[in-house]
Design an enzyme around this catalytic site. Structure first.
Site, PDB file in Angstrom:
ATOM      1  N   ARG A  36      23.979  26.145  71.339  1.00  0.00           N
ATOM      2  CA  ARG A  36      22.678  26.836  71.287  1.00  0.00           C
ATOM      3  C   ARG A  36      21.578  25.847  70.967  1.00  0.00           C
ATOM      4  O   ARG A  36      21.812  24.833  70.323  1.00  0.00           O
ATOM      5  CB  ARG A  36      22.709  27.933  70.235  1.00  0.00           C
ATOM      6  CG  ARG A  36      22.982  27.496  68.791  1.00  0.00           C
ATOM      7  CD  ARG A  36      21.777  27.048  68.019  1.00  0.00           C
ATOM      8  NE  ARG A  36      22.020  27.056  66.579  1.00  0.00           N
ATOM      9  CZ  ARG A  36      21.294  26.386  65.692  1.00  0.00           C
ATOM     10  NH1 ARG A  36      20.295  25.624  66.089  1.00  0.00           N
ATOM     11  NH2 ARG A  36      21.557  26.450  64.399  1.00  0.00           N
ATOM     12  N   ARG A  68      16.584  31.675  70.739  1.00  0.00           N
ATOM     13  CA  ARG A  68      17.798  30.873  70.640  1.00  0.00           C
ATOM     14  C   ARG A  68      18.482  31.015  71.999  1.00  0.00           C
ATOM     15  O   ARG A  68      18.901  32.113  72.370  1.00  0.00           O
ATOM     16  CB  ARG A  68      18.715  31.389  69.530  1.00  0.00           C
ATOM     17  CG  ARG A  68      18.243  31.038  68.118  1.00  0.00           C
ATOM     18  CD  ARG A  68      18.547  29.587  67.767  1.00  0.00           C
ATOM     19  NE  ARG A  68      17.990  29.178  66.488  1.00  0.00           N
ATOM     20  CZ  ARG A  68      18.655  29.213  65.333  1.00  0.00           C
ATOM     21  NH1 ARG A  68      19.898  29.668  65.287  1.00  0.00           N
ATOM     22  NH2 ARG A  68      18.089  28.798  64.216  1.00  0.00           N
ATOM     23  N   ARG A 100      31.984  25.433  59.572  1.00  0.00           N
ATOM     24  CA  ARG A 100      31.509  26.755  59.128  1.00  0.00           C
ATOM     25  C   ARG A 100      32.652  27.736  59.288  1.00  0.00           C
ATOM     26  O   ARG A 100      33.637  27.431  59.964  1.00  0.00           O
ATOM     27  CB  ARG A 100      30.351  27.260  60.015  1.00  0.00           C
ATOM     28  CG  ARG A 100      29.047  26.567  59.812  1.00  0.00           C
ATOM     29  CD  ARG A 100      27.936  27.231  60.622  1.00  0.00           C
ATOM     30  NE  ARG A 100      26.688  26.478  60.468  1.00  0.00           N
ATOM     31  CZ  ARG A 100      25.517  26.840  60.974  1.00  0.00           C
ATOM     32  NH1 ARG A 100      25.425  27.949  61.687  1.00  0.00           N
ATOM     33  NH2 ARG A 100      24.433  26.116  60.796  1.00  0.00           N
TER      34      ARG A 100
HETATM   35  P1  ADP Z   1      23.540  29.682  64.749  1.00  0.00           P
HETATM   36  O1  ADP Z   1      23.662  28.264  64.334  1.00  0.00           O
HETATM   37  O2  ADP Z   1      23.351  29.831  66.223  1.00  0.00           O
HETATM   38  O3  ADP Z   1      22.574  30.472  63.952  1.00  0.00           O
HETATM   39  P2  ADP Z   1      25.671  31.112  63.387  1.00  0.00           P
HETATM   40  O4  ADP Z   1      26.529  30.193  62.567  1.00  0.00           O
HETATM   41  O5  ADP Z   1      24.744  32.019  62.671  1.00  0.00           O
HETATM   42  O6  ADP Z   1      24.975  30.244  64.497  1.00  0.00           O
HETATM   43  O7  ADP Z   1      26.609  31.953  64.343  1.00  0.00           O
HETATM   44  C1  ADP Z   1      26.094  32.871  65.249  1.00  0.00           C
HETATM   45  C2  ADP Z   1      27.208  33.551  65.995  1.00  0.00           C
HETATM   46  O8  ADP Z   1      27.772  32.643  66.940  1.00  0.00           O
HETATM   47  C3  ADP Z   1      28.369  33.989  65.101  1.00  0.00           C
HETATM   48  O9  ADP Z   1      28.835  35.235  65.550  1.00  0.00           O
HETATM   49  C4  ADP Z   1      29.407  32.930  65.366  1.00  0.00           C
HETATM   50  O10 ADP Z   1      30.727  33.383  65.163  1.00  0.00           O
HETATM   51  C5  ADP Z   1      29.165  32.640  66.832  1.00  0.00           C
HETATM   52  N1  ADP Z   1      29.712  31.344  67.234  1.00  0.00           N
HETATM   53  C6  ADP Z   1      29.344  30.112  66.813  1.00  0.00           C
HETATM   54  N2  ADP Z   1      30.084  29.158  67.417  1.00  0.00           N
HETATM   55  C7  ADP Z   1      30.971  29.795  68.240  1.00  0.00           C
HETATM   56  C8  ADP Z   1      31.999  29.364  69.124  1.00  0.00           C
HETATM   57  N3  ADP Z   1      32.271  28.079  69.309  1.00  0.00           N
HETATM   58  N4  ADP Z   1      32.694  30.324  69.792  1.00  0.00           N
HETATM   59  C9  ADP Z   1      32.412  31.625  69.625  1.00  0.00           C
HETATM   60  N5  ADP Z   1      31.447  32.090  68.813  1.00  0.00           N
HETATM   61  C10 ADP Z   1      30.723  31.193  68.130  1.00  0.00           C
HETATM   62 MG    MG Z   2      21.752  31.126  62.223  1.00  0.00          MG
END
Ligand code: ADP
Ligand code: MG
Length: 355
Positions: free
Chosen positions: A112, A215, A302
């Site tokens: 992202r 995002r 994480r």
């Molecule tokens: P961000 O950095 O985009 O804010 P978050 O840690 O808040 O990310 O996670 C947002 C969502 O994306 C969560 O539901 C997380 O489980 C999902 N997510 C993050 N990385 C992966 C991945 N590699 N595969 C599947 N889902 C993911």
């Molecule tokens: Mg976040």
């Protein structure tokens, strides 16, 4: 005149270090023009909570300029950059070497970036009208996307609760309730103006008006990081061109700080490239050991339910740690190489623990 000097509960935060009484006297009476943001609003998390490392958010692009006496040293210290450093973006997928080992126990890959549209505030400061303005512009912009990027925008307002929960459980959608986002002002008027766009396969998605205005996300099952990065690069370009066509506006891009985000820790690429990977060996060693190893590999572990959602079982979200000071290509490369290293080491640790 300015407000009285606040008690900053996060005494070890970068805010506590850099918001001195002198700086406060100089800046606390100033109000930004785009969204009417103040230094007091910017540092709310450091004041309210005792656990912040950074502790500051920007309410609009102006915040980074008006409160530069605070933001500049914090950004330099957090990202380890010099005052005259500049940022270069590079999303050329052909420069990526190799890929995740196809035998690695990787469930899924997600990359992202955050993007902000010039002229509107950033989530901590954005006015109600600006937030709705971003959403209305994006509704038009999404409609121009074609091919594998084409899809539908789903506003949070009026979304069926079962549909919403399923999108969260399947890792596609953000959720409300993060204490940092709340105190920073990012959940004002919730859920108005927020929503998610995704294509039919849910491999290309965009969150609207969460922590950042946008995002932009590419994700799929398995460990084909190159493929995910390729789709992301095309998607960012398509969304940018569509926003420009509909509004004449560009993404906020600063020569020093790259793409502008509400959280200074995301400045630069704003990119987090992650895999969900099983590490049973490291789980036995303990999360402290995994964290330390990730640090040396420039990675960040994480839990699999997102930054604020917690850890389950032996599966971890492993992503690049840096955002600024490296190009997107360099950060994706670090993630690929680092995850391959962790997986190799984990196989040895499994033997050690008789797994
Ligand atoms: P961000 O950095 O985009 O804010 P978050 O840690 O808040 O990310 O996670 C947002 C969502 O994306 C969560 O539901 C997380 O489980 C999902 N997510 C993050 N990385 C992966 C991945 N590699 N595969 C599947 N889902 C993911
Ligand atoms: Mg976040």
């Amino acid at each position: 005149m300015g407000e009285p000097f606040p008690e900053i509960k996060s005494t070890h935060s970068l805010v506590a270090k850099h918001v001195t009484k002198d700086v406060w006297a100089k800046l606390s009476g100033l109000v930004t023009s785009t969204s009417g943001f103040t230094l007091a609003k910017a540092i709310a998390c450091a004041v309210e909570f005792d656990n912040q490392h950074c502790g500051i958010y920007a309410g609009d692009w102006d915040s980074y300029k008006v409160f530069a006496d605070v933001f500049d040293p914090i950004i330099q210290e957090y990202h380890g950059i010099s005052p005259d450093a500049t940022h270069t973006s590079d999303m050329d997928v052909s420069k990526i070497q190799g890929n995740i080992d196809p035998t690695a126990p990787v469930h899924s890959t997600r990359i992202r970036v955050g993007r902000s549209i010039d002229g509107f505030g950033l989530s901590p400061g954005i006015t109600k009208d600006q937030r709705v303005g971003v959403e209305n512009l994006m509704k038009k912009a999404f409609a121009n996307l074609s091919g594998d990027l084409a899809g539908t925008y789903y506003p949070l307002t009026g979304m069926d609760e079962k549909v919403r929960q399923q999108l969260v459980d399947d890792h596609f959608l953000f959720m409300s309730g993060d204490p940092n986002l709340k105190v920073a002002g990012m959940e004002r008027d919730w859920p108005e103006g927020r929503g998610i766009f995704h294509n039919k396969d849910k491999t290309f998605l965009t969150w609207v008006n969460e922590e950042d205005q946008l995002r932009i996300i590419s994700m799929q099952n398995g460990g084909d990081v190159r493929g995910v990065f390729d789709r992301l690069a095309r998607g960012i370009q398509a969304v940018g061109e569509s926003v420009k066509k509909e509004s004449g506006k560009d993404f906020m891009l600063d020569a020093k700080y790259g793409f502008i985000h509400s959280c200074p820790t995301n400045l630069g690429t704003g990119m987090r490239a992650s895999v969900h990977v099983d590490l049973p060996g490291y789980t036995k060693e303990g999360v402290k050991v995994l964290q330390a190893r990730c640090e040396t590999l420039h990675l960040q572990p994480r839990g699999t339910r997102g930054e604020s959602g917690g850890q389950t079982g032996v599966t971890y979200d492993i992503s690049n740690k840096h955002r600024l000071g490296y190009s997107e290509v360099q950060l994706v490369q670090k993630m690929i190489d680092g995850v391959n290293t962790l997986v190799k080491e984990d196989r040895e640790l499994q033997k050690k623990h008789g797994l």
